[in-house]
Design a protein around this motif. Structure first.
Motif, short mmCIF file in Angstrom:
data_model
loop_
_atom_site.label_atom_id
_atom_site.label_comp_id
_atom_site.label_asym_id
_atom_site.label_seq_id
_atom_site.Cartn_x
_atom_site.Cartn_y
_atom_site.Cartn_z
N LEU A 1 -2.00 -1.17 15.88
CA LEU A 1 -2.08 -1.38 14.36
C LEU A 1 -3.79 -1.60 14.19
O LEU A 1 -4.14 -1.05 13.12
CB LEU A 1 -1.41 -2.78 14.24
N VAL A 2 -4.26 -2.06 15.19
CA VAL A 2 -5.80 -2.11 14.95
C VAL A 2 -6.49 -0.89 14.83
O VAL A 2 -7.20 -0.70 13.85
CB VAL A 2 -6.51 -3.28 16.06
N ASP A 3 -6.07 0.12 15.80
CA ASP A 3 -6.43 1.39 15.61
C ASP A 3 -6.23 1.98 14.50
O ASP A 3 -7.09 2.92 14.03
CB ASP A 3 -6.10 2.21 16.79
N LEU A 4 -5.00 1.96 13.96
CA LEU A 4 -4.63 2.63 12.83
C LEU A 4 -5.26 2.11 11.53
O LEU A 4 -5.71 2.90 10.89
CB LEU A 4 -2.99 2.26 12.78
N MET B 1 2.24 7.61 8.63
CA MET B 1 3.01 6.68 8.21
C MET B 1 3.96 6.40 9.34
O MET B 1 4.23 4.90 9.61
CB MET B 1 3.99 6.99 7.07
N ASP B 2 4.56 7.10 10.05
CA ASP B 2 5.45 7.03 11.14
C ASP B 2 5.07 5.83 12.31
O ASP B 2 5.66 5.28 12.92
CB ASP B 2 5.90 8.18 11.92
N GLN B 3 3.55 6.51 12.53
CA GLN B 3 2.94 5.56 13.69
C GLN B 3 2.91 4.20 13.28
O GLN B 3 2.90 3.05 14.04
CB GLN B 3 1.38 6.23 13.90
N PHE C 1 4.38 -1.56 13.65
CA PHE C 1 4.82 -2.72 13.37
C PHE C 1 6.24 -3.18 13.72
O PHE C 1 6.50 -4.46 14.43
CB PHE C 1 5.13 -2.49 11.55
N LYS C 2 7.19 -2.07 14.08
CA LYS C 2 8.51 -2.25 14.59
C LYS C 2 8.50 -2.63 16.03
O LYS C 2 8.84 -3.80 16.48
CB LYS C 2 9.42 -0.98 14.46
N THR C 3 7.58 -2.12 16.78
CA THR C 3 7.46 -2.52 18.24
C THR C 3 6.99 -3.66 18.31
O THR C 3 7.30 -4.45 19.03
CB THR C 3 6.53 -1.35 19.04
N MET D 1 1.06 -1.09 0.03
CA MET D 1 0.14 -0.08 -0.04
C MET D 1 0.85 1.23 0.17
O MET D 1 0.52 2.10 -0.60
CB MET D 1 -0.83 -0.11 1.33
N LYS D 2 1.85 0.99 0.99
CA LYS D 2 2.81 2.35 0.89
C LYS D 2 3.42 2.72 -0.65
O LYS D 2 3.92 3.73 -0.67
CB LYS D 2 3.92 2.04 1.99
N GLY D 3 3.65 1.59 -1.23
CA GLY D 3 4.29 1.63 -2.54
C GLY D 3 3.57 2.03 -3.80
O GLY D 3 3.82 2.23 -4.69
#
Ligand code: ADP
Length: 478
Positions: free
Chosen positions: A146-149, A105-107, A112-114, A92-94
């Motif tokens: 992730l769910v909220d986003l 995007m940062d969030q 994902f990273k966390t 999606m980002k691409g």
């Protein structure tokens, strides 16, 4: 703005209105197109985000099971779904059409990273054993984020679809409203500046037919060709008015010759009678007293007759304004037949008088009607060079109108000439004999009285002119 608008001419105003309509149409078409495009993109994004959301929810379900029961299957599923979610997110980002819906995007990246680090699967490593309470808390928080986003993103995209759909529905209505408004303004403009003046022109043309030369009301401001036409029309009316007077005057002078010779002949009779009677009275032979009185009465009668003839001549030659009065058509015709009697006799023309003695009077001008009948009778006499028959009829038609006809057995009028005979200055007579004004003036006078003049002619057989005049009650013009 209003002032500027009023300085523009009709052509510029209509161009502005037409261009505005076109611009509105193009603009709304463009906006509609962009809205449909954005609905398309949003629908595509929605599909991906829904998949992502489902994957994250599924992953969280296995995450819960894993924390409760451990188990290899749970671990494998978390790893699988996490990778799938990340892959979906990266795709999606691409994709620019989808990426523009991501405002944070940062969030996403951090979440994902966390999640990956906390659960120990970051960098593609395999899942370790059930984490301690502290790490479980971190994982849950990152999972919730992730769910909220995903939910925010879904709402954002659904909101966009709703707005674009609303616009796509309302825009055609608004632009149709604006175009109808412009059309209405154009219609008012055309009505006020073109149709109304043309209707006035039509009315004025009809009035001219009735001899009314009053100009069309106009402000004098030229905004369009129609204004120019109205002003030119007014100038033409002025000119016609002046010409009409001139024509009537010219015709009077032209017919004066016939009139004078007729009047001279008419005067000759009573004056001769007076001279003869006086001669007898003044003679040597004595006349009885009774006879003397009769002779004196005779002289008085003849003098009155002569004075009447002179009065008629004065009436005719006076430049009178056209006064509308009750006119006895038979009497006017008889006057004219009397005046032209001499010329008729000279040319051996016999007269048939078929007059309705109960003929109703008409509303008109005495002198003008004299002129009309004189023109017709003189023309008839001129057409019968070798003698013939002149028939003058008066009667009513079935509608109570007065019908007058003047018929001759003269040379007749060629078919191709007939359309021209009522034109001013049209004549087939030699120079000095005809002015070509008689019939055109007569036509104008009859028209002015609300009547009609028609002609029937056969070459070599003769001509009949018929005049139809409205009765007193149905006079349409005074
Ligand atoms: P004018 O008599 O001066 O020529 P008018 O307008 O009275 O002008 O007549 C126009 C023309 O119509 C005449 O020149 C003649 O050709 C024709 N005309 C009119 N009345 C008759 C008639 N009774 N018989 C034949 N021709 C006629």
């Amino acid at each position: 703005m209003r002032q500027l608008w009023s300085t523009l001419d009709l052509q510029k105003k209509s161009i502005i209105i037409a261009c505005s309509g076109l611009a509105i149409w193009l603009f709304s078409f463009f906006i509609l197109f962009t809205q449909i495009e954005s609905i398309n993109h949003a629908a595509l994004s929605l599909e991906y985000v829904e998949d992502l959301f489902d994957t994250i929810l599924e992953m969280r379900r296995y995450e819960k099971n894993f924390f409760l029961y451990d188990g290899q299957n749970n671990k494998d599923q978390i790893l699988l779904l996490f990778n799938e979610a990340q892959k979906g997110y990266r795709h999606m980002k691409g994709t620019p059409e989808i990426a523009k819906n991501f405002h944070n995007m940062d969030q996403w990246h951090d979440a994902f990273k966390t999640y990956g680090i906390s659960i120990g699967i970051a960098d593609g490593k395999s899942l370790t054993n059930v984490p301690d309470k502290n790490d479980q808390g971190k994982i849950r928080q990152a999972g919730r984020q992730l769910v909220d986003l995903s939910q925010d993103l879904l709402e954002n995209i659904r909101g966009k679809i709703a707005t674009a759909t609303q616009r796509a529905v309302h825009l055609p209505l608004i632009s149709a409203g604006l175009i109808i408004g412009l059309f209405f303004i154009g219609w008012i403009l055309i009505n006020r500046k073109v149709i109304n003046p043309l209707v006035n022109l039509e009315r004025a043309t009809k009035k001219i037919g009735h001899g009314d030369f009053s100009p069309i009301h106009h402000s004098g401001k030229i905004e369009s060709e129609v204004d120019r036409l109205v002003l030119a029309f007014n100038r033409m009316i002025e000119e016609l008015d002046a010409r009409q007077e001139q024509i009537v005057h010219d015709r009077k002078i032209a017919s004066l010759g016939t009139l004078v010779s007729g009047v001279a002949h008419e005067l000759n009779n009573p004056i001769n009678n007076i001279i003869l009677t006086i001669d007898v009275l003044a003679g040597k032979r004595k006349v009885e007293e009774k006879k003397q009185a009769a002779m004196l009465n005779d002289i008085l009668d003849q003098a009155i007759r002569a004075s009447g003839i002179v009065k008629n001549l004065l009436d005719f030659s006076r430049a009178e304004t056209s006064v509308i009065q009750d006119v006895d058509v038979n009497a006017v015709l008889n006057d004219i037949l009397k005046i032209t009697g001499n010329e008729r006799n000279l040319k051996k023309i016999t007269l048939n008088r078929e007059m309705n003695t109960d003929l109703s009077k008409i509303r008109g001008n005495h002198q003008e009607l004299q002129q009309v009948f004189l023109n017709l009778v003189v023309n008839a006499i001129h057409a019968m060079k070798g003698g013939g028959q002149l028939t003058v009829r008066t009667d009513h038609d079935e509608d109570g109108r007065v019908v007058i006809s003047v018929e001759d057995t003269g040379e007749g009028i060629a078919e191709d000439v007939i359309p021209n005979i009522f034109d001013p200055f049209f004549t087939t007579k030699e120079v000095g004999k005809g002015t070509g004004l008689g019939l055109s003036v007569s036509y104008g006078i009859v028209k002015k009285l609300g009547g009609r003049i028609t002609v029937n002619s056969v070459v070599g057989e003769g001509t009949a002119f018929t005049i139809l005049l409205p009765g007193q009650k149905e006079m349409i013009y005074e």
